[in-house]
Write a protein that holds these residues in place. Sequence first.
Motif, mmCIF file in Angstrom:
data_model
loop_
_atom_site.group_PDB
_atom_site.id
_atom_site.type_symbol
_atom_site.label_atom_id
_atom_site.label_comp_id
_atom_site.label_asym_id
_atom_site.label_seq_id
_atom_site.Cartn_x
_atom_site.Cartn_y
_atom_site.Cartn_z
ATOM 1 N N MET A 153 0.810 -1.104 -0.173
ATOM 2 C CA MET A 153 -0.074 0.050 -0.136
ATOM 3 C C MET A 153 0.804 1.259 0.085
ATOM 4 O O MET A 153 2.008 1.435 0.614
ATOM 5 C CB MET A 153 -0.929 0.048 1.295
ATOM 6 N N LYS A 154 0.549 2.264 -0.763
ATOM 7 C CA LYS A 154 1.215 3.523 -0.707
ATOM 8 C C LYS A 154 1.085 4.183 0.383
ATOM 9 O O LYS A 154 0.101 4.259 1.002
ATOM 10 C CB LYS A 154 0.687 4.111 -1.966
ATOM 11 N N ARG A 155 2.237 5.001 0.714
ATOM 12 C CA ARG A 155 2.088 5.726 1.983
ATOM 13 C C ARG A 155 1.197 7.094 1.826
ATOM 14 O O ARG A 155 1.254 7.593 0.626
ATOM 15 C CB ARG A 155 3.616 6.134 2.297
ATOM 16 N N PHE A 156 0.557 7.383 2.945
ATOM 17 C CA PHE A 156 -0.257 8.227 2.818
ATOM 18 C C PHE A 156 0.411 9.888 2.723
ATOM 19 O O PHE A 156 1.620 9.948 3.350
ATOM 20 C CB PHE A 156 -1.129 8.537 4.031
ATOM 21 N N ARG A 157 -0.125 10.633 1.770
ATOM 22 C CA ARG A 157 0.628 12.018 1.733
ATOM 23 C C ARG A 157 -0.513 12.941 1.593
ATOM 24 O O ARG A 157 -1.417 13.051 0.762
ATOM 25 C CB ARG A 157 1.578 12.024 0.490
ATOM 26 N N PHE A 158 -0.576 13.868 2.477
ATOM 27 C CA PHE A 158 -1.677 14.855 2.667
ATOM 28 C C PHE A 158 -1.237 16.195 1.777
ATOM 29 O O PHE A 158 -0.362 16.737 1.823
ATOM 30 C CB PHE A 158 -2.149 15.288 4.161
ATOM 31 N N SER A 159 -1.831 16.512 0.496
ATOM 32 C CA SER A 159 -1.545 17.318 -0.176
ATOM 33 C C SER A 159 -1.620 18.585 0.039
ATOM 34 O O SER A 159 -1.010 19.742 -0.198
ATOM 35 C CB SER A 159 -2.418 17.284 -1.708
ATOM 36 N N LEU A 160 -2.389 19.095 1.229
ATOM 37 C CA LEU A 160 -2.758 20.268 1.789
ATOM 38 C C LEU A 160 -1.855 20.518 3.108
ATOM 39 O O LEU A 160 -2.103 21.461 3.803
ATOM 40 C CB LEU A 160 -4.218 20.443 2.117
ATOM 41 N N GLN A 161 -0.740 19.569 3.138
ATOM 42 C CA GLN A 161 0.137 19.799 4.262
ATOM 43 C C GLN A 161 0.639 21.028 4.663
ATOM 44 O O GLN A 161 0.506 21.705 5.715
ATOM 45 C CB GLN A 161 0.990 18.699 4.259
ATOM 46 N N ALA A 162 1.090 21.930 3.433
ATOM 47 C CA ALA A 162 1.757 23.103 3.598
ATOM 48 C C ALA A 162 0.565 24.108 3.893
ATOM 49 O O ALA A 162 0.914 24.883 4.902
ATOM 50 C CB ALA A 162 2.240 23.644 2.304
ATOM 51 N N ALA A 210 -9.399 12.644 3.903
ATOM 52 C CA ALA A 210 -8.447 12.121 2.944
ATOM 53 C C ALA A 210 -7.801 10.902 3.563
ATOM 54 O O ALA A 210 -7.520 10.006 2.619
ATOM 55 C CB ALA A 210 -7.307 13.338 2.483
ATOM 56 N N ARG A 211 -7.302 11.032 4.612
ATOM 57 C CA ARG A 211 -6.920 9.597 5.266
ATOM 58 C C ARG A 211 -7.999 8.470 5.420
ATOM 59 O O ARG A 211 -7.596 7.375 5.028
ATOM 60 C CB ARG A 211 -6.737 9.892 6.885
ATOM 61 N N THR A 212 -9.207 8.960 5.507
ATOM 62 C CA THR A 212 -10.276 7.912 5.308
ATOM 63 C C THR A 212 -10.264 7.346 4.000
ATOM 64 O O THR A 212 -10.253 5.906 3.654
ATOM 65 C CB THR A 212 -11.594 8.250 5.886
ATOM 66 N N ARG A 213 -10.362 7.971 2.853
ATOM 67 C CA ARG A 213 -10.396 7.727 1.553
ATOM 68 C C ARG A 213 -8.950 6.813 1.131
ATOM 69 O O ARG A 213 -9.131 5.754 0.661
ATOM 70 C CB ARG A 213 -10.094 8.675 0.806
ATOM 71 N N LEU A 227 -9.491 3.404 2.784
ATOM 72 C CA LEU A 227 -10.636 2.524 2.198
ATOM 73 C C LEU A 227 -10.054 1.963 0.843
ATOM 74 O O LEU A 227 -10.110 0.831 0.285
ATOM 75 C CB LEU A 227 -11.875 3.428 2.029
ATOM 76 N N ALA A 228 -9.303 2.970 0.060
ATOM 77 C CA ALA A 228 -8.789 2.615 -1.184
ATOM 78 C C ALA A 228 -7.568 1.306 -0.884
ATOM 79 O O ALA A 228 -7.553 0.467 -1.762
ATOM 80 C CB ALA A 228 -8.029 3.938 -1.753
#
Length: 152
Positions: free
Chosen positions: A1-10, A119-122, A125-126
């Motif tokens: 599984m790909k590591r989670f990266r939040f695109s709005l972290q900045a 986003a973490r939930t999505r 689930l993915a």
Amino acid sequence: MKRFRFSLQAVAVLRAHHELKAREAFAAAVQAHRQTDEALALVRARVTAFEVALAARRQQRFSAADEAQTLGAYRQECSAEAEAEKVMHAARAVMQQRRADYLDAHRKVEVVKRLEVKARTRHRLAGLREEQAIFDDTAGYRFVTRRAALSV
């Protein structure tokens, strides 16, 4: 599984920084309001003391010179009280503005936090769907190989 990266972290970091600055400004405004409130209480106490002294002097022998001097000092204290009230009201207005700024910054941080949770939930689930697809493929492959082995 790909590591989670939040695109709005900045954006989250920037908003958290703004919230911290707004909280500090609000705390400073509350402190300033408290100090002006205490200063107003001291001035009011002095005015009350003057009023008591004036009432006590009027029961004794009347001296126009002393009365004029005392009334002048009393007027100065009254004007100081009015000025302290103006300062306190201005400090209260600043405090309320800083509170509104802080609440706005806090709401913005909460919005980004909710977006991150979604986003973490999505993402989770993915990942679970991907894992389930791998399990289904493995089970299907085993079923096909077992059936082929039995039919030979």
